[in-house]
Each structure stands twice: as structure tokens, then as C-alpha cells.
Motif scaffolding. Sequence first.
Motif, PDB file in Angstrom:
ATOM      1  N   LYS A 186       0.833  -1.201   0.000  1.00 55.65           N
ATOM      2  CA  LYS A 186       0.000   0.000   0.000  1.00 55.65           C
ATOM      3  C   LYS A 186       0.867   1.250   0.000  1.00 55.65           C
ATOM      4  N   TYR A 187       1.984   1.218   0.741  1.00 53.20           N
ATOM      5  CA  TYR A 187       2.910   2.346   0.756  1.00 53.20           C
ATOM      6  C   TYR A 187       3.461   2.603  -0.646  1.00 53.20           C
ATOM      7  N   LEU A 188       3.826   1.545  -1.341  1.00 53.74           N
ATOM      8  CA  LEU A 188       4.394   1.694  -2.684  1.00 53.74           C
ATOM      9  C   LEU A 188       3.336   2.188  -3.677  1.00 53.74           C
ATOM     10  N   VAL A 189       2.102   1.731  -3.519  1.00 55.91           N
ATOM     11  CA  VAL A 189       1.011   2.239  -4.361  1.00 55.91           C
ATOM     12  C   VAL A 189       0.869   3.747  -4.174  1.00 55.91           C
ATOM     13  N   ASP A 190       0.917   4.182  -2.918  1.00 55.67           N
ATOM     14  CA  ASP A 190       0.807   5.619  -2.634  1.00 55.67           C
ATOM     15  C   ASP A 190       2.032   6.381  -3.129  1.00 55.67           C
ATOM     16  N   MET A 191       3.195   5.763  -3.029  1.00 57.95           N
ATOM     17  CA  MET A 191       4.423   6.415  -3.484  1.00 57.95           C
ATOM     18  C   MET A 191       4.365   6.681  -4.980  1.00 57.95           C
ATOM     19  N   VAL A 192       3.921   5.707  -5.740  1.00 66.36           N
ATOM     20  CA  VAL A 192       3.824   5.865  -7.195  1.00 66.36           C
ATOM     21  C   VAL A 192       2.837   6.974  -7.549  1.00 66.36           C
ATOM     22  N   ALA A 193       1.794   7.124  -6.751  1.00 62.77           N
ATOM     23  CA  ALA A 193       0.789   8.158  -7.009  1.00 62.77           C
ATOM     24  C   ALA A 193       1.274   9.552  -6.624  1.00 62.77           C
ATOM     25  N   ASN A 194       2.360   9.619  -5.859  1.00 59.08           N
ATOM     26  CA  ASN A 194       2.906  10.906  -5.423  1.00 59.08           C
ATOM     27  C   ASN A 194       3.594  11.594  -6.606  1.00 59.08           C
ATOM     28  N   PRO A 195       3.225  12.818  -6.924  1.00 59.72           N
ATOM     29  CA  PRO A 195       3.862  13.510  -8.071  1.00 59.72           C
ATOM     30  C   PRO A 195       5.356  13.740  -7.880  1.00 59.72           C
ATOM     31  N   ASN A 196       5.852  13.599  -6.669  1.00 55.14           N
ATOM     32  CA  ASN A 196       7.286  13.762  -6.424  1.00 55.14           C
ATOM     33  C   ASN A 196       8.069  12.464  -6.631  1.00 55.14           C
ATOM     34  N   PHE A 197       7.374  11.380  -6.983  1.00 62.13           N
ATOM     35  CA  PHE A 197       8.064  10.128  -7.288  1.00 62.13           C
ATOM     36  C   PHE A 197       8.348  10.040  -8.778  1.00 62.13           C
ATOM     37  N   VAL A 198       9.576   9.622  -9.111  1.00 61.45           N
ATOM     38  CA  VAL A 198       9.981   9.421 -10.507  1.00 61.45           C
ATOM     39  C   VAL A 198      10.590   8.028 -10.624  1.00 61.45           C
ATOM     40  N   LEU A 199      10.171   7.268 -11.601  1.00 64.70           N
ATOM     41  CA  LEU A 199      10.734   5.938 -11.803  1.00 64.70           C
ATOM     42  C   LEU A 199      12.136   6.032 -12.389  1.00 64.70           C
ATOM     43  N   ASP A 200      13.083   5.346 -11.787  1.00 62.23           N
ATOM     44  CA  ASP A 200      14.413   5.151 -12.367  1.00 62.23           C
ATOM     45  C   ASP A 200      14.324   3.891 -13.219  1.00 62.23           C
ATOM     46  N   ASP A 201      14.392   4.060 -14.529  1.00 61.72           N
ATOM     47  CA  ASP A 201      14.226   2.913 -15.429  1.00 61.72           C
ATOM     48  C   ASP A 201      15.526   2.192 -15.730  1.00 61.72           C
TER      49      ASP A 201
END
Length: 423
Positions: A229-244
Motif C-alpha cells: 500500500k505504501y508503494l502504491v501511494d508512493m507511485v501516485a505521489n507527483p514527487n516520485f519518478v521511476l528510475d528505469d
Amino acid sequence: MMINWKKAIGLTAAVAMLVPMAACGGNDSNANGNASASNSNEKQTATLTVWAPSEDADWMKAMQEAFEKAHTNYDITWKNATVSEGDAAKTVQTDPSAAADVYMFANDQLGTLIKLNAIGEVSDEVAKQVQDQNSETMVQSVTGADGKIYGVPYTSNTYFMYYNKDKFSADDVKNLNTMLEKGKVSYPLTNSWYIPAFYLGAGMQMFGDNGQDGAAGIDFGSNADAVTKYLVDMVANPNFVLDDGTNGVSNLVDGTTDAMFSGSWSAADVKKGLGDKYGAVAMPSFTADGKDYQMKSFAGSKAVAFNPNTKAPQVASEFAAYLGSADAQKKHWEMREIVPSDKSLTDLEGMKDAPYVQAQIDTIDKTSVLQPTIAAMNGWWTPAENFGKAIYNKDVTADNYKEQTQTWMDTENKEVKAQATEE
């Protein structure tokens, strides 16, 4: 590319061109490949094939010359080829009996190398060297399921956090939630080497108490749902960016993000890009469902081993031990800034000016879990990658995260236990 080294046939990336190892005098190996490491004065002529990364060519040349000076009774012909630590096991598999006499490897390949009978148990003398030099985590990183030591560590292998000191204070970087409120943070969530940091921090245990029991599978503990659930919320946070896997450093340097997670291999680029703004620390904590958890990265080592199939067991064992010695590690730092695993080498010139050095040391000591080396671990990677992608792609949601987490846990244990039965 051929290099004119003293007594060397040369450094070449064409491993297929390697000829089988030449015979040499004095076979001191026992049935288990445990070679004597005593510094005998007996005259010996030996041919040693050595594998190392291309970046270590100059360091390896210096070490071979120093080893010869310290062992004037050895007449050694060196055959040097380019094989990275990460490719050692894969390259050995083509023909273990004709592989290098001495090679550098990443410790996550240990189980495979043991299964191939391509890595020698160290002597009692070298085992003492390994234990005296290294933390318990580093010792265990080269210890097989049989309790025997294989290989000599020379640096730790893990990841930690880089950040822009103009964006985050020393207090900010202690907690990921705080950071996501104040700036942009990238994380390789879809990379199965990085996603376990959250679950390990919340109590996940892999393969029993010692990480060697494949049949035990993975115990995700009671907090796995909260972490998802924390990770789901983290992804929804506009301050999170995926490092691909390609944009981590560039995003940090150009200001797209303010923090990223990587290892020592990114230090030079981060330093060049951020200059005085460059900071590095061990893993932060995170707060999920009102509880604080400490993120824990996988930890391992890069080490040197000798091949029990070698025709020069005494010389090969001694040279492998030498490459992991304090003197060799010191030179490795001076030439390439490879952080030593030797506990006595923490204050070499330039270390205090390199933030990542202390970050790596602190991570190994405080915020990491030894990455299992058994074959069952092969079952972890694909399901974990797929679950990270599912979270990022929002297939895992605030409504279905419990069911999705259970499905993932079931899949992981099915896969790892299937691998365990093949050991």
C-alpha cells in the motif's frame, strides 16, 4: 586488444580464444580443491590464466608484478583475459575445467560456481585472512551452504542513496516520506534487485535464518500488505519518478530529481554532475501505516577465487589471496577508487572527500541484508520485477493491493521452491 606485459600473453576480450591451462609443478590440492597457501620456497613454473574486468587491466598488471617480486621462486607466465565479475559464472559454464585459474566474481554467483565445481575452497590460512579482514556480512558473502569459505572479498557490493544537498538537509534524508514531501525522488521500483528493500525493511525473511534453506522459501512477514500500500501511494505521489535503469544519474544531475538510489559505480558521474551539492548516505527509513521501517538493500561482495581444476593450485590460491590482501585493496583504491572491504582501510587518502565511501560502509553495517546465493534465489527475480511493474502501471491499486500482494507471495514461493528442488 593485445598488451605487452612482462611474461604475459595479453589481455583479450575473446575468451573463446583461451587455451587450456598449462601444467605446472607441484599439485597441492586435495579432493575438495582446498589448495595450500603456504609461501613455500620451492621453485615452481606455472602458467596462470586470470580473468578480470577491462577497467582493472592496469591494476592487475601492477599486482602481478608485485606478486612476482614477493615470490621470486615462482616463474609465472600470465594469460590475461577480460571477463567482468558479473559474467564469471556464465563464462565458466562453457567449460569449467578450462576456465581461468584465478578470476574475480560477484558473490551472488557463488552457488552456481560451487555447483559447477569451478571454485576452490580456500585454505585455513586464507580463511583466517578473510575473517580477519572483513565484516561478518562480507565473510558470509563468500561462505557456501556447507559452511566453507570460497573466495577472498575485495569490495562490498550494494546500493544506497545519492542526493542533492541543496534540496535536502541531513535530517530530511533520514526518512523517505519526508523527502517525498520536499523534493523529487527516483527509485528503480521495477528492478527486482531494488524492490525488496522495502519488504526486507518490514520483516521479510528469505530462505530461513541463514539464507541458505531453499525449501524454507520466503516469509514475507505480517507487514507485506502495508508495504505494498505504501508503494502504491508512493507511485501516485507527483514527487516520485521511476528510475528505469538509464535515467537515474542524468535526472539527478539535470535537476529532474533530487535523490536517487545506486551503488559506488555511479559516484564519479554524480560527483562530476553535482559538485559541491553531492551527498550520499545509507538507506533511509519509511513510514507505512503509522509504523517506521528501515529500508534494507541487498548486500554482497566482489571477490577473487581460484579454480580447483587448475594445474597450479598452490600458486593460484596464493595469487587469489594476494588480490584480496590489504596491500592490493589499497592499490585498488588508489588506482580506481574501489572501496576496500578490509576493515583496516577506512581512512585512505581521498576517502573523506568521497561521500559514497562512508555511505557504502554504513549501508553494509546497518541498512542491508546479505543477498542469498543459493540456486533458489533464481526464482525471485522475474516475479519481483513483474510485481514492481504492476505497482508502477497501477494494476495494483488501493482497492486490490491485499489480493495482489497475496498472489505475488504465492508466485514467489512457487518459483523459489521449484528452483530449490533442482539444487
